[in-house]
Write a protein that holds these residues in place. Structure first.
Motif, PDB file in Angstrom:
ATOM      1  N   LEU A 336       0.825  -1.211   0.000  1.00  0.00           N
ATOM      2  CA  LEU A 336       0.000   0.000   0.000  1.00  0.00           C
ATOM      3  C   LEU A 336       0.858   1.260   0.000  1.00  0.00           C
ATOM      4  O   LEU A 336       0.501   2.267  -0.626  1.00  0.00           O
ATOM      5  CB  LEU A 336      -0.939  -0.013   1.196  1.00  0.00           C
ATOM      6  N   LEU A 339       1.875   1.645  -3.567  1.00  0.00           N
ATOM      7  CA  LEU A 339       0.745   2.090  -4.386  1.00  0.00           C
ATOM      8  C   LEU A 339       0.467   3.566  -4.150  1.00  0.00           C
ATOM      9  O   LEU A 339       0.208   4.323  -5.105  1.00  0.00           O
ATOM     10  CB  LEU A 339      -0.497   1.254  -4.053  1.00  0.00           C
ATOM     11  N   PHE A 340       0.529   4.021  -2.915  1.00  0.00           N
ATOM     12  CA  PHE A 340       0.268   5.430  -2.606  1.00  0.00           C
ATOM     13  C   PHE A 340       1.395   6.324  -3.132  1.00  0.00           C
ATOM     14  O   PHE A 340       1.140   7.377  -3.714  1.00  0.00           O
ATOM     15  CB  PHE A 340       0.123   5.613  -1.092  1.00  0.00           C
ATOM     16  N   ARG A 343       1.027   6.563  -6.948  1.00  0.00           N
ATOM     17  CA  ARG A 343      -0.377   6.558  -7.338  1.00  0.00           C
ATOM     18  C   ARG A 343      -0.627   7.245  -8.681  1.00  0.00           C
ATOM     19  O   ARG A 343      -1.602   6.908  -9.362  1.00  0.00           O
ATOM     20  CB  ARG A 343      -1.242   7.214  -6.256  1.00  0.00           C
ATOM     21  N   LEU A 346      -1.103   4.813 -11.562  1.00  0.00           N
ATOM     22  CA  LEU A 346      -2.267   3.934 -11.622  1.00  0.00           C
ATOM     23  C   LEU A 346      -3.225   4.361 -12.736  1.00  0.00           C
ATOM     24  O   LEU A 346      -3.699   5.499 -12.763  1.00  0.00           O
ATOM     25  CB  LEU A 346      -2.982   3.951 -10.270  1.00  0.00           C
ATOM     26  N   LEU A 359      -0.245  -2.379 -11.461  1.00  0.00           N
ATOM     27  CA  LEU A 359      -0.722  -1.646 -10.287  1.00  0.00           C
ATOM     28  C   LEU A 359      -2.223  -1.823 -10.076  1.00  0.00           C
ATOM     29  O   LEU A 359      -2.701  -1.755  -8.937  1.00  0.00           O
ATOM     30  CB  LEU A 359      -0.364  -0.170 -10.413  1.00  0.00           C
ATOM     31  N   GLY A 360      -2.968  -2.062 -11.159  1.00  0.00           N
ATOM     32  CA  GLY A 360      -4.390  -2.360 -11.004  1.00  0.00           C
ATOM     33  C   GLY A 360      -4.597  -3.631 -10.194  1.00  0.00           C
ATOM     34  O   GLY A 360      -5.517  -3.723  -9.371  1.00  0.00           O
ATOM     35  N   LEU A 363      -4.035  -2.774  -6.553  1.00  0.00           N
ATOM     36  CA  LEU A 363      -5.216  -2.079  -6.029  1.00  0.00           C
ATOM     37  C   LEU A 363      -6.332  -3.063  -5.707  1.00  0.00           C
ATOM     38  O   LEU A 363      -6.959  -2.983  -4.644  1.00  0.00           O
ATOM     39  CB  LEU A 363      -5.704  -1.045  -7.049  1.00  0.00           C
ATOM     40  N   LEU A 364      -6.554  -4.018  -6.603  1.00  0.00           N
ATOM     41  CA  LEU A 364      -7.653  -4.959  -6.426  1.00  0.00           C
ATOM     42  C   LEU A 364      -7.338  -6.006  -5.358  1.00  0.00           C
ATOM     43  O   LEU A 364      -8.153  -6.264  -4.463  1.00  0.00           O
ATOM     44  CB  LEU A 364      -7.947  -5.645  -7.759  1.00  0.00           C
ATOM     45  N   ASP A 366      -4.875  -6.066  -3.003  1.00  0.00           N
ATOM     46  CA  ASP A 366      -4.385  -5.632  -1.695  1.00  0.00           C
ATOM     47  C   ASP A 366      -5.239  -4.546  -1.046  1.00  0.00           C
ATOM     48  O   ASP A 366      -5.026  -4.245   0.132  1.00  0.00           O
ATOM     49  CB  ASP A 366      -2.945  -5.118  -1.815  1.00  0.00           C
ATOM     50  N   PHE A 367      -6.171  -3.983  -1.781  1.00  0.00           N
ATOM     51  CA  PHE A 367      -6.996  -2.916  -1.197  1.00  0.00           C
ATOM     52  C   PHE A 367      -8.487  -3.245  -1.288  1.00  0.00           C
ATOM     53  O   PHE A 367      -9.133  -3.525  -0.275  1.00  0.00           O
ATOM     54  CB  PHE A 367      -6.683  -1.584  -1.881  1.00  0.00           C
ATOM     55  N   LEU A 368      -9.033  -3.259  -2.491  1.00  0.00           N
ATOM     56  CA  LEU A 368     -10.471  -3.443  -2.648  1.00  0.00           C
ATOM     57  C   LEU A 368     -10.925  -4.850  -2.285  1.00  0.00           C
ATOM     58  O   LEU A 368     -11.926  -5.029  -1.574  1.00  0.00           O
ATOM     59  CB  LEU A 368     -10.882  -3.119  -4.088  1.00  0.00           C
TER      60      LEU A 368
END
Length: 477
Positions: A336, A339-340, A343, A346, A359-360, A363-364, A366-368
């Motif tokens: 994260l 990714l930040f 960013r 992305l 990176l998508g 995001l999917l 590890d985050f969403l």
């Protein structure tokens, strides 16, 4: 169904369906991503050339293989560091050196290295390009010219690797964890992209497998078997999925954003150009790869970052929930943070497939994904029990979460058996197949929970260093 006040039931009925649809949609999207990876990995594996014997590789590449510096950051690694160094010193590669960076260990890591290898204080001129904590001393032996031990003040893994980059003399360096063992021909196999495409190749990663359950002799894995510990067994399946599916797939389309810190070869000049490893993150391995992608794209330079499945590094997996939780929370924070930090890449067309697929996926996955799945476990059954949600949503969530999860895990195991055949015993394959099913009921949920904990700690700005990783040592034959 449980009876609740009419006004509350009306409110829940209004929100239940949108929440359920969002959770299922994110789960479907994540599984579509996994199925795409599985397809790409299968195509890549089907096209790969037959694996050559190490003697053939030596005859082909020994005269043209560039020198490599093996960087081994070590912090409280007294249980495995000597075995690791012995393994590295016996690698079949024409020109290499081993640099062990003792990052302020509080145990006997340094003393065991000095006593085992007969090391004495030395001096060595070196670069001061990548930042790191002060070096307290250098140790070497006239009988082992390939070994250099760097003793430095504690600064973390990235800091230790930066010290190794500065002191290395070879054009390539290979980052190797101190709790890991490289197969004898791993370097010869992994270096091939640097030989075939010397101008464009900047990073190459290899496969990392779980050594728990295997027998080790003289720094070599002599008998491969599944772990007896259930947590380590689940991690064996997880690693197969991550490397033989995920990384092989993204490498195939030029969007690989994660080369394992346990085994990756870098062009030293490129690593120095981007400033070395970041000391501001606990995910230094993924961050430097994303930063190299960004740097090369912004400077409009042709480059390649590859994953090669054949060279293998064996690593010790945590066998307790406490240690595993610390590891996964730290990995999540690192992903994260990366990714930040990057960013702006992305979904930015300027960075091509890396910004969309690479990176998508972060995001999917590890985050969403973890947030949606954990909410699904709680809210969808609750809404259904309270009569606010149709049972079809419950069945859809179960199908997306469990059925597709099992299919993907078992399919990865089939890919491993067809293409790589590392587990020749039928009994071992049956054990792994059972683990591929069982990991979806408890282990998967625990991983999602740890990811959410890592997310919360990231949002709070919590920092950390190496973390205490209990080692049991390699199982000797």
């Amino acid at each position: 169904m449980i009876q609740i006040p009419e006004q509350l039931h009306a409110w829940m009925s209004a929100v239940a369906e949108p929440v359920a649809m969002a959770v299922i949609a994110i789960g479907l999207l994540q599984n579509v991503m996994y199925l795409t990876q599985l397809m790409l990995a299968g195509l890549s594996a089907a096209r790969r050339a037959p694996v050559q014997r190490i003697n053939s590789l030596w005859n082909l590449y020994s005269d043209v293989s560039p020198p490599i510096a093996l960087l081994v950051p070590a912090h409280n690694e007294q249980e495995t560091v000597v075995e690791n160094v012995n393994s590295l010193l016996s690698l079949q590669y024409p020109t290499f050196e081993v640099l062990v960076i003792n990052d302020g260990s509080k145990d006997e890591t340094l003393q065991r290295l000095i006593e085992t290898f007969g090391l004495e204080p030395v001096e060595r001129a070196h670069d001061l390009v990548t930042p790191h904590q002060p070096i307290r001393g250098l140790y070497a032996s006239p009988h082992l010219p390939r070994l250099l031990v760097i003793d430095k003040e504690n600064g973390g893994k990235a800091d230790a690797l930066n010290a190794g980059i500065n002191l290395a003399r070879a054009p390539l360096f290979c980052a190797v964890d101190a709790d890991s063992l490289l197969e004898a021909g791993a370097l010869l196999r992994a270096v091939q992209p640097f030989i075939d495409n010397p101008l464009s190749t900047v990073v190459v990663g290899g496969t990392v497998r779980i050594v728990n359950g295997c027998r080790v002799r003289a720094g070599r894995v002599v008998d491969i078997g599944p772990p007896r510990n259930l947590l380590a067994l689940f991690q064996t399946v997880e690693y197969l999925r991550a490397f033989l599916m995920g990384r092989l797939a993204w490498s195939e389309i030029g969007s690989l954003v994660n080369v394992s810190g346990a085994f990756g070869i870098f062009r030293r000049r490129t690593a120095m150009e981007v400033g070395g490893y970041s000391r501001a993150t606990v995910g230094e391995d993924i961050e430097i790869i994303v930063r190299i992608h960004r740097y090369m794209s912004e400077h409009k330079r042709a480059y390649t970052i590859k994953f090669i499945p054949d060279p293998v590094c064996w690593t010790e997996a945590p066998e307790s929930l406490r240690v595993l939780a610390r590891q996964r929370i730290r990995w999540q924070r690192g992903a994260l943070e990366t990714l930040f930090t990057h960013r702006r890449m992305l979904f930015n067309p300027r960075y091509g497939r890396v910004g969309f697929a690479g990176l998508g996926d972060v995001l999917l996955a590890d985050f969403l994904g973890p947030i949606a799945e954990l909410l699904g476990y709680i809210l969808i059954p609750l809404f259904w029990l309270l009569g606010a949600l149709d049972g079809a949503y419950m069945l859809a969530f179960i199908a997306v979460t469990f059925s597709l999860g099992i299919f993907i895990s078992v399919s990865t195991l089939i890919l491993e058996e067809i293409q790589f055949h590392q587990f020749p015993k039928v009994r071992d394959l049956l054990v792994l197949a059972g683990a591929a099913v069982m990991e979806n009921f408890g282990y998967r949920q625990a991983n999602n929970f740890w990811k959410v904990v890592g997310l919360l700690r990231f949002l709070r700005g919590q920092k950390g260093g190496w973390g205490q990783m209990t080692r049991t040592g390699f199982r000797q034959s």
